[in-house]
Design a protein around this motif. Structure first.
Motif, PDB file in Angstrom:
ATOM      1  N   ILE A  90      20.474  45.918 -40.624  1.00 50.53           N
ATOM      2  CA  ILE A  90      22.142  45.864 -40.378  1.00 50.53           C
ATOM      3  C   ILE A  90      22.496  44.897 -39.423  1.00 50.53           C
ATOM      4  O   ILE A  90      23.534  44.017 -39.875  1.00 50.53           O
ATOM      5  CB  ILE A  90      22.565  47.177 -40.171  1.00 50.53           C
ATOM      6  N   HIS A 141      24.661  40.450 -44.884  1.00 51.14           N
ATOM      7  CA  HIS A 141      24.671  41.532 -45.504  1.00 51.14           C
ATOM      8  C   HIS A 141      23.425  42.198 -46.161  1.00 51.14           C
ATOM      9  O   HIS A 141      22.530  41.411 -46.262  1.00 51.14           O
ATOM     10  CB  HIS A 141      25.779  41.794 -46.552  1.00 51.14           C
ATOM     11  N   ASN A 142      23.073  43.477 -46.395  1.00 52.15           N
ATOM     12  CA  ASN A 142      21.821  43.886 -46.681  1.00 52.15           C
ATOM     13  C   ASN A 142      22.005  44.900 -47.914  1.00 52.15           C
ATOM     14  O   ASN A 142      23.159  45.653 -47.961  1.00 52.15           O
ATOM     15  CB  ASN A 142      20.876  44.133 -45.718  1.00 52.15           C
ATOM     16  N   PHE A 143      21.165  45.197 -48.786  1.00 49.43           N
ATOM     17  CA  PHE A 143      21.157  46.027 -49.772  1.00 49.43           C
ATOM     18  C   PHE A 143      19.606  46.655 -50.064  1.00 49.43           C
ATOM     19  O   PHE A 143      18.595  46.187 -49.614  1.00 49.43           O
ATOM     20  CB  PHE A 143      21.293  45.207 -51.071  1.00 49.43           C
ATOM     21  N   ILE A 158      27.020  35.846 -51.384  1.00 53.11           N
ATOM     22  CA  ILE A 158      27.250  36.262 -49.906  1.00 53.11           C
ATOM     23  C   ILE A 158      26.602  35.331 -48.773  1.00 53.11           C
ATOM     24  O   ILE A 158      27.081  35.031 -47.934  1.00 53.11           O
ATOM     25  CB  ILE A 158      26.807  37.743 -49.567  1.00 53.11           C
TER      26      ILE A 158
END
Lengths: 572, 98
Positions: free
Chosen positions: A135, A140-142, A160
């Motif tokens: 994080i 950004h992360n998923f 992104i």
């Protein structure tokens, strides 16, 4: 269905794909043709799908190597690059490369395998919460929860990573999601692209132009944002039209030709004396695509104390973060300069230009005497003299990095790839591999130190397989040189943990990996050997022994003002 | 309620596991304490409304800019003149030790 045919999409026919196949298909659609990585239990479905794809996979020897190879591709081209790792240690080994990409605004996408959804949270074998861990170091992360989500998230990740201020994106895909079969009608991208540069408020631009036209001693403080935005030509016109000298940050090197009269070098901790003195004299600082990093500004309160500041950057969060700007404009720097240019008056700034020439003469790049030729700076300049302006230079981190930044004659953007913000030792060599993969036909030179090179030396094995045109130059002082230097200057010469007692034979190690290697200690004519071997095609490793006492000067002590420099004086 | 905090950040965010971590992480990083958090789903449950009660501080501007950049944050409003009662009743429940 034939094994090789599952990517063929037939109009109107609904077909079944696995999450892994969808991922690979979407990566192909994004134009990815190379992926670096290492397989493991939790990303094997992805690799299985990759086997049937035209995407080329580069097997690294350590995930950090794979991560920095993706840096090399992304930094040298500006295009988003992708690396793979499995769950657990595979994923954590990527962390340094991800954090480095955040600091230097590099668009990479890390795709990690994860333990099956049903096992998440059970401390399963090779389970780590890579989503939680990344994080703070990703843009950004998923964490993917179904194969269906991939259709939206993969293209979104690319948007992104590259949009606005670029940065790293991590996509964590549990193994069961990779194996989940779903029916798909179309792989069409579902989001709308919006590549138009956003017009910047003319009122602010006019205010800035007025301030520039009224200033007597302006200086451009140009950073990596110029390169990311492709604003180098615009910057050159701008500087020439109004005779504004350009100082560059480490990340900005290459955004302005170093041979140009208006170029006054890199500023900051290891900037030249005249550069830092000129900055101090300035009455206006044009901070274009910069973030006022402490290595550039020194003690912030005393950075350009007499100057007003116009700060233009694409990231609004950089405005007034470190230094309050008189005019702060959020926007694409290329667009901003484009709008500013017609409002800027022609001006030869005779007085200011003369002051600058005078400063240059009084405080030139330090001249040294007899043993001149042996010095790392002389070697770097020599290489710069014959390497050609399209040659891509990568560095590791430490003294050699600063010598390169000070002396190498950069003239084109994206020809210097260096870990600026995070300062990662071990960056340079895998980045060189990535750069070479993405730029066939271009020579890549990796300047490294013995300390840095040891941190990703395993990739020699990868290089051997790829036979790329990479030259590795190791400045070997058997020390962590910059640490030794700080202990000399600031810790009363109390040397601890900065010396390597092992006399590593890098030429032998290189040969052990099957790489043509030289040790200039043995060479009768070191410069001739250097020139001959660098001009060759293919991988070469060159070890250059160096005296440990060779320091990087000038140097601003951490926390001090930029005008308080140690060393680097004439005839030092 | 012992009210030293005087700013509320109101957010509309995507509702999925991980959103709270992204937001609170920004505060953790700057060692900036959150005095209160109120969060609940809105509309069809795909979004949440979040109230963050914070002390006024020089670092607030930077944190707000960082929050604005978060992918899952759809709207942000900063209220200096907030309705005290939102957190007052919550505070009573917390203090009542039930």
């Amino acid at each position: 269905m034939l094994a090789g045919a599952f990517f063929t999409y037939i109009e109107g026919v609904i077909m079944k794909y696995s999450g892994a196949e969808i991922t690979i298909k979407l990566l192909e659609k994004e134009g990815i043709d190379i992926i670096t990585g290492i397989p493991g239990g939790t990303n094997l479905p992805l690799y299985s799908a990759l086997a049937k794809s035209k995407i080329r996979h580069i097997l690294a020897r350590h995930e950090q190597g794979a991560g920095f190879m993706s840096h090399g591709m992304a930094r040298s081209t500006g295009e988003t690059a992708v690396c793979f790792a499995c769950s657990g240690p595979g994923a954590t080994n990527l962390l340094t490369a991800i954090a480095d990409a955040k600091m230097d605004s590099v668009p990479i996408i890390a795709i990690t395998g994860q333990v099956p959804s049903s096992l998440i949270g059970t401390d399963a074998f090779q389970e780590v919460d890579i989503y939680g861990i990344t994080i703070p170091i990703t843009k950004h992360n998923f964490l993917i929860r179904s194969a269906e989500e991939l259709l939206r998230i993969i293209p979104e990740a690319f948007r992104i990573a590259s949009e606005g201020r670029p940065g790293p994106v991590l996509i964590d895909i549990p193994k069961d999601v990779q194996l989940e079969m779903i029916e798909i009608e179309s792989f069409d991208r579902s989001f709308e692209e919006d590549d138009l540069p956003i017009y910047i408020d003319e009122v602010e631009i006019k205010k800035a132009a007025r301030m520039i036209n009224r200033s007597r001693k302006p200086v451009l403080y140009a950073g990596g944002g110029i390169i990311l935005s492709g604003a180098e030509d615009m910057l050159l016109n701008f500087s020439h039209k109004s005779s504004i000298p350009v100082a560059s940050t480490l990340m900005g090197l290459g955004c302005f030709p170093s041979s140009d009269d208006m170029f006054i070098g890199m500023l900051g901790m290891h900037g030249q004396r005249y550069t830092n003195y000129i900055m101090r004299e300035a009455d206006l600082i044009l901070a274009f695509g910069v973030r006022f990093d402490d290595r550039a500004t020194g003690k912030v309160k005393e950075f350009c104390p007499n100057a007003k500041i116009i700060h233009i950057d694409i990231d609004g969060a950089e405005m007034n973060k470190i230094k309050k700007a008189d005019i702060a404009i959020q926007g694409d720097i290329k667009q901003a300069i484009k709008q500013l240019l017609p409002l800027i008056e022609h001006n030869d700034r005779k007085e200011w230009t003369e002051t600058i020439m005078d400063m240059r003469e009084k405080h030139p790049i330090s001249k040294t005497t007899k043993h001149d030729e042996q010095l790392p700076k002389a070697i770097i300049k020599k290489i710069g003299g014959f390497a050609g302006e399209d040659t891509i230079i990568t560095t590791d981190v430490g003294q050699h990095q600063m010598w390169v930044a000070q002396c190498y004659p950069f003239s084109k953007p994206r020809t210097l790839l260096t870990s600026g913000g995070l300062g990662t030792m071990g960056f340079g060599f895998p980045a060189a591999i990535g750069a070479s993969l993405a730029n066939p036909g271009k020579k890549v030179i990796c300047f490294s130190g013995d300390g840095s090179f040891l941190m990703n030396i395993q990739e020699l094995s990868t290089l051997y397989e790829l036979k790329l045109d990479i030259k590795i130059i190791i400045f070997n002082n058997r020390h962590l040189g910059l640490v030794r230097q700080q202990q000399e200057y600031f810790y009363g010469k109390e040397y601890i943990a900065s010396q390597f007692y092992c006399k590593t034979d890098f030429a032998k190690i290189g040969e052990g990996f099957g790489i043509e290697s030289y040790d200039l200690e043995m060479a009768e004519n070191p410069f001739l050997t250097l020139e001959k071997t660098i001009k060759k095609e293919g991988p070469v490793l060159i070890n250059i022994p160096l005296a440990p006492e060779e320091n990087v000067t000038p140097m601003v002590a951490p926390g001090c003002a930029n005008y308080e420099m140690i060393g680097g004086e004439i005839n030092e | 309620m012992n009210n030293i905090a005087n700013t509320i950040i109101e957010l509309i965010v995507n509702n999925h596991p991980g959103v709270m971590s992204h937001i609170t992480g920004l505060f953790t990083r700057q060692a900036f304490n959150l005095e209160g958090i109120l969060c609940g789903k809105i509309e069809d449950g795909s979004k949440s409304r979040m109230y963050l009660l914070v002390n006024d501080d020089d670092r607030l501007e930077q944190i707000i800019k960082q929050i604005e950049k978060l992918y899952d944050v759809l709207e942000i409003t900063v209220q200096k003149d907030y309705d005290h009662t939102i957190f007052n009743r919550l505070h009573e429940i917390i203090m009542s030790d039930r």
